[in-house]
Design a protein around this motif. Structure first.
Motif, PDB file in Angstrom:
ATOM      1  N   LEU A  18      97.737 -12.382  25.380  1.00 47.31           N
ATOM      2  CA  LEU A  18      97.520 -11.304  24.388  1.00 47.31           C
ATOM      3  C   LEU A  18      96.113 -11.328  23.779  1.00 47.31           C
ATOM      4  N   ALA A  19      95.285 -12.267  24.225  1.00 42.83           N
ATOM      5  CA  ALA A  19      93.970 -12.482  23.589  1.00 42.83           C
ATOM      6  C   ALA A  19      94.160 -12.714  22.089  1.00 42.83           C
ATOM      7  N   GLU A  20      95.249 -13.440  21.768  1.00 41.47           N
ATOM      8  CA  GLU A  20      95.625 -13.585  20.361  1.00 41.47           C
ATOM      9  C   GLU A  20      94.897 -14.753  19.703  1.00 41.47           C
ATOM     10  N   VAL A  21      93.798 -14.411  19.023  1.00 36.53           N
ATOM     11  CA  VAL A  21      93.069 -15.391  18.207  1.00 36.53           C
ATOM     12  C   VAL A  21      92.881 -14.729  16.844  1.00 36.53           C
ATOM     13  N   TYR A  22      93.505 -15.293  15.836  1.00 36.86           N
ATOM     14  CA  TYR A  22      93.471 -14.668  14.513  1.00 36.86           C
ATOM     15  C   TYR A  22      92.124 -14.891  13.827  1.00 36.86           C
ATOM     16  N   THR A  23      91.787 -13.938  12.942  1.00 41.57           N
ATOM     17  CA  THR A  23      90.525 -14.016  12.203  1.00 41.57           C
ATOM     18  C   THR A  23      90.768 -14.703  10.864  1.00 41.57           C
ATOM     19  N   LEU A  49      92.932   1.739   9.765  1.00 39.42           N
ATOM     20  CA  LEU A  49      93.788   1.514  10.938  1.00 39.42           C
ATOM     21  C   LEU A  49      93.281   0.289  11.679  1.00 39.42           C
ATOM     22  N   GLU A  50      94.168  -0.675  11.898  1.00 37.63           N
ATOM     23  CA  GLU A  50      93.841  -1.877  12.686  1.00 37.63           C
ATOM     24  C   GLU A  50      94.580  -1.739  14.017  1.00 37.63           C
ATOM     25  N   PRO A  51      93.871  -1.462  15.119  1.00 37.62           N
ATOM     26  CA  PRO A  51      94.564  -1.180  16.382  1.00 37.62           C
ATOM     27  C   PRO A  51      95.065  -2.418  17.129  1.00 37.62           C
ATOM     28  N   ALA A  52      94.749  -3.596  16.655  1.00 36.20           N
ATOM     29  CA  ALA A  52      95.279  -4.839  17.246  1.00 36.20           C
ATOM     30  C   ALA A  52      95.499  -5.775  16.061  1.00 36.20           C
ATOM     31  N   CYS A  53      96.504  -5.440  15.242  1.00 38.67           N
ATOM     32  CA  CYS A  53      96.580  -6.025  13.886  1.00 38.67           C
ATOM     33  C   CYS A  53      97.078  -7.459  13.842  1.00 38.67           C
ATOM     34  N   GLY A  54      97.597  -7.964  14.978  1.00 36.20           N
ATOM     35  CA  GLY A  54      98.105  -9.336  14.963  1.00 36.20           C
ATOM     36  C   GLY A  54      99.163  -9.490  13.890  1.00 36.20           C
ATOM     37  N   ASN A  55      99.106 -10.620  13.159  1.00 37.96           N
ATOM     38  CA  ASN A  55     100.117 -10.805  12.107  1.00 37.96           C
ATOM     39  C   ASN A  55      99.632 -10.280  10.751  1.00 37.96           C
ATOM     40  N   GLY A  95      98.676  -0.114  11.163  1.00 34.64           N
ATOM     41  CA  GLY A  95      98.423  -1.197  12.117  1.00 34.64           C
ATOM     42  C   GLY A  95      99.206  -0.973  13.400  1.00 34.64           C
ATOM     43  N   ILE A  96      98.617  -1.415  14.499  1.00 37.64           N
ATOM     44  CA  ILE A  96      99.286  -1.353  15.808  1.00 37.64           C
ATOM     45  C   ILE A  96      99.153  -2.732  16.430  1.00 37.64           C
ATOM     46  N   ASP A  97     100.191  -3.169  17.106  1.00 34.83           N
ATOM     47  CA  ASP A  97     100.057  -4.371  17.935  1.00 34.83           C
ATOM     48  C   ASP A  97     101.047  -4.267  19.086  1.00 34.83           C
ATOM     49  N   ILE A  98     100.655  -4.818  20.205  1.00 37.80           N
ATOM     50  CA  ILE A  98     101.486  -4.746  21.403  1.00 37.80           C
ATOM     51  C   ILE A  98     102.668  -5.717  21.324  1.00 37.80           C
ATOM     52  N   CYS A  99     102.549  -6.678  20.409  1.00 35.53           N
ATOM     53  CA  CYS A  99     103.560  -7.734  20.322  1.00 35.53           C
ATOM     54  C   CYS A  99     104.512  -7.452  19.135  1.00 35.53           C
ATOM     55  N   GLU A 101     106.726  -9.187  17.635  1.00 32.29           N
ATOM     56  CA  GLU A 101     106.800 -10.289  16.650  1.00 32.29           C
ATOM     57  C   GLU A 101     105.654 -10.168  15.629  1.00 32.29           C
ATOM     58  N   ASN A 102     104.467  -9.810  16.120  1.00 33.67           N
ATOM     59  CA  ASN A 102     103.323  -9.644  15.214  1.00 33.67           C
ATOM     60  C   ASN A 102     103.517  -8.473  14.261  1.00 33.67           C
ATOM     61  N   VAL A 103     104.098  -7.409  14.786  1.00 31.10           N
ATOM     62  CA  VAL A 103     104.338  -6.231  13.944  1.00 31.10           C
ATOM     63  C   VAL A 103     105.333  -6.586  12.830  1.00 31.10           C
ATOM     64  N   VAL A 144     104.645  -1.029  16.970  1.00 27.09           N
ATOM     65  CA  VAL A 144     104.427  -1.672  18.270  1.00 27.09           C
ATOM     66  C   VAL A 144     103.848  -0.630  19.214  1.00 27.09           C
ATOM     67  N   GLY A 145     102.774  -0.993  19.918  1.00 28.17           N
ATOM     68  CA  GLY A 145     102.208  -0.050  20.880  1.00 28.17           C
ATOM     69  C   GLY A 145     101.031  -0.658  21.606  1.00 28.17           C
ATOM     70  N   ASP A 146     100.668   0.006  22.690  1.00 31.08           N
ATOM     71  CA  ASP A 146      99.491  -0.399  23.463  1.00 31.08           C
ATOM     72  C   ASP A 146      98.351   0.534  23.052  1.00 31.08           C
ATOM     73  N   ALA A 147      97.478   0.010  22.216  1.00 29.74           N
ATOM     74  CA  ALA A 147      96.421   0.842  21.632  1.00 29.74           C
ATOM     75  C   ALA A 147      95.300   1.140  22.629  1.00 29.74           C
ATOM     76  N   ILE A 148      95.369   0.549  23.818  1.00 28.15           N
ATOM     77  CA  ILE A 148      94.332   0.816  24.819  1.00 28.15           C
ATOM     78  C   ILE A 148      94.855   1.772  25.895  1.00 28.15           C
ATOM     79  N   ASN A 149      96.039   1.467  26.423  1.00 28.20           N
ATOM     80  CA  ASN A 149      96.486   2.188  27.623  1.00 28.20           C
ATOM     81  C   ASN A 149      97.601   3.205  27.415  1.00 28.20           C
TER      82      ASN A 149
HETATM   83  C1  SAM Z   1      92.331 -11.395  18.775  1.00 27.76           C
HETATM   84  S1  SAM Z   1      93.985 -11.034  18.118  1.00 27.76           S
HETATM   85  C2  SAM Z   1      93.474 -10.326  16.600  1.00 27.76           C
HETATM   86  C3  SAM Z   1      94.559 -10.219  15.567  1.00 27.76           C
HETATM   87  C4  SAM Z   1      94.078  -9.710  14.209  1.00 27.76           C
HETATM   88  N1  SAM Z   1      93.337  -8.479  14.333  1.00 27.76           N
HETATM   89  C5  SAM Z   1      93.199 -10.738  13.526  1.00 27.76           C
HETATM   90  O1  SAM Z   1      91.970 -10.530  13.535  1.00 27.76           O
HETATM   91  O2  SAM Z   1      93.696 -11.740  13.008  1.00 27.76           O
HETATM   92  C6  SAM Z   1      94.376  -9.706  19.172  1.00 27.76           C
HETATM   93  C7  SAM Z   1      95.724  -9.007  18.931  1.00 27.76           C
HETATM   94  O3  SAM Z   1      95.741  -7.864  19.780  1.00 27.76           O
HETATM   95  C8  SAM Z   1      97.041  -7.664  20.280  1.00 27.76           C
HETATM   96  N2  SAM Z   1      96.885  -6.860  21.497  1.00 27.76           N
HETATM   97  C9  SAM Z   1      96.471  -7.256  22.723  1.00 27.76           C
HETATM   98  N3  SAM Z   1      96.400  -6.200  23.552  1.00 27.76           N
HETATM   99  C10 SAM Z   1      96.752  -5.103  22.823  1.00 27.76           C
HETATM  100  C11 SAM Z   1      96.858  -3.717  23.121  1.00 27.76           C
HETATM  101  N4  SAM Z   1      96.583  -3.239  24.329  1.00 27.76           N
HETATM  102  N5  SAM Z   1      97.250  -2.868  22.137  1.00 27.76           N
HETATM  103  C12 SAM Z   1      97.540  -3.343  20.888  1.00 27.76           C
HETATM  104  N6  SAM Z   1      97.464  -4.653  20.562  1.00 27.76           N
HETATM  105  C13 SAM Z   1      97.063  -5.526  21.502  1.00 27.76           C
HETATM  106  C14 SAM Z   1      97.601  -9.059  20.460  1.00 27.76           C
HETATM  107  O4  SAM Z   1      99.001  -9.078  20.434  1.00 27.76           O
HETATM  108  C15 SAM Z   1      96.964  -9.807  19.287  1.00 27.76           C
HETATM  109  O5  SAM Z   1      97.829  -9.804  18.170  1.00 27.76           O
END
Ligand code: SAM
Length: 197
Positions: A18-23, A49-55, A95-99, A101-103, A144-149
């Motif tokens: 998920l490229a999941e690295v929190y900030t 709007l945070e398109p990959a909002c994580g937790n 906020g949007i996240d593909i995961c 659990e994060n949402v 929950v959603g895929d903010a890219i595709n």
């Molecule tokens: C690098 S983390 C960043 C989380 C948060 N924004 C933060 O800074 O703490 C990336 C997040 O993007 C989500 N993610 C990956 N691909 C995604 C997609 N196509 N659409 C939406 N979310 C996605 C992952 O599940 C993960 O929670």
């Protein structure tokens, strides 16, 4: 699953998948500080709007900034006014996240933050009625959603505020970049405490 002690990651597998690295909070705040505010009240109505909002690391700091302003202005005033502004600021945070659990975690963190600050500021608990409005908005704004595709598969709500009433306009997310986006559904104005019904 490989676990890590670093609180910026949950597991190596999730970083890979998920490229999941929190900030960190410090970086989140440094980035939010870069957004100019015309006046101190601008924070109340600005939409984020945070398109990959994580937790929810960005969402929670945005909420805290908005709460700080309404606490300053309305904490000592009538309860209904304070409740309205809680709802008002929440309608501006997305906020949007593909995961999934994060949402869920993001929604939970924001709910808990409001409950905590409400207790500190008003000396009482958030009412069940207000809590149902908070949950209603969070379920529609943090999704929950895929903010890219797959942006055509997501619906987002734009809230139009008229006094203490709120109209909801539901748009396809992918339509928002169009010049004249047409809402798919419009829910007419309702009193803010009736939003969930
Ligand atoms: C690098 S983390 C960043 C989380 C948060 N924004 C933060 O800074 O703490 C990336 C997040 O993007 C989500 N993610 C990956 N691909 C995604 C997609 N196509 N659409 C939406 N979310 C996605 C992952 O599940 C993960 O929670």
């Amino acid at each position: 699953m490989a676990k890590s002690k670093n609180n910026q990651i949950k597991s190596k597998d999730r970083v890979k998948d998920l490229a999941e690295v929190y900030t960190n909070e410090r970086e989140v705040n440094a980035m939010l500080d870069l957004i100019p505010l015309k006046t101190p009240d601008t924070i109340i109505k600005y939409k984020y709007l945070e398109p990959a909002c994580g937790n929810g690391n960005f969402l929670i700091e945005i909420l805290r900034r908005k709460l700080a302003r309404i606490n300053e202005k309305y904490s000592a005033g009538p309860l209904k006014t304070y409740e309205f502004f809680i709802v008002r600021i929440l309608t501006t945070i997305y906020g949007i996240d593909i995961c999934p659990e994060n949402v869920s975690e993001s929604r939970e963190r924001l709910t808990k933050e409001i409950e905590k600050q409400f207790q500190e500021v008003r000396g009482s608990e958030v009412s069940e009625a207000l809590l149902s409005v908070i949950r209603y908005i969070l379920e529609r704004n943090i999704i929950v959603g895929d903010a890219i595709n797959a942006t055509e598969k997501m619906a987002v709500v734009d809230y139009k505020i008229k006094g203490r009433e709120i109209e909801q306009r539901f748009y396809r997310f992918s339509d928002l970049s169009k010049d004249k986006a047409m809402p798919m559904v419009v829910v007419p104005h309702k009193h803010f405490m009736k939003l969930a019904y």
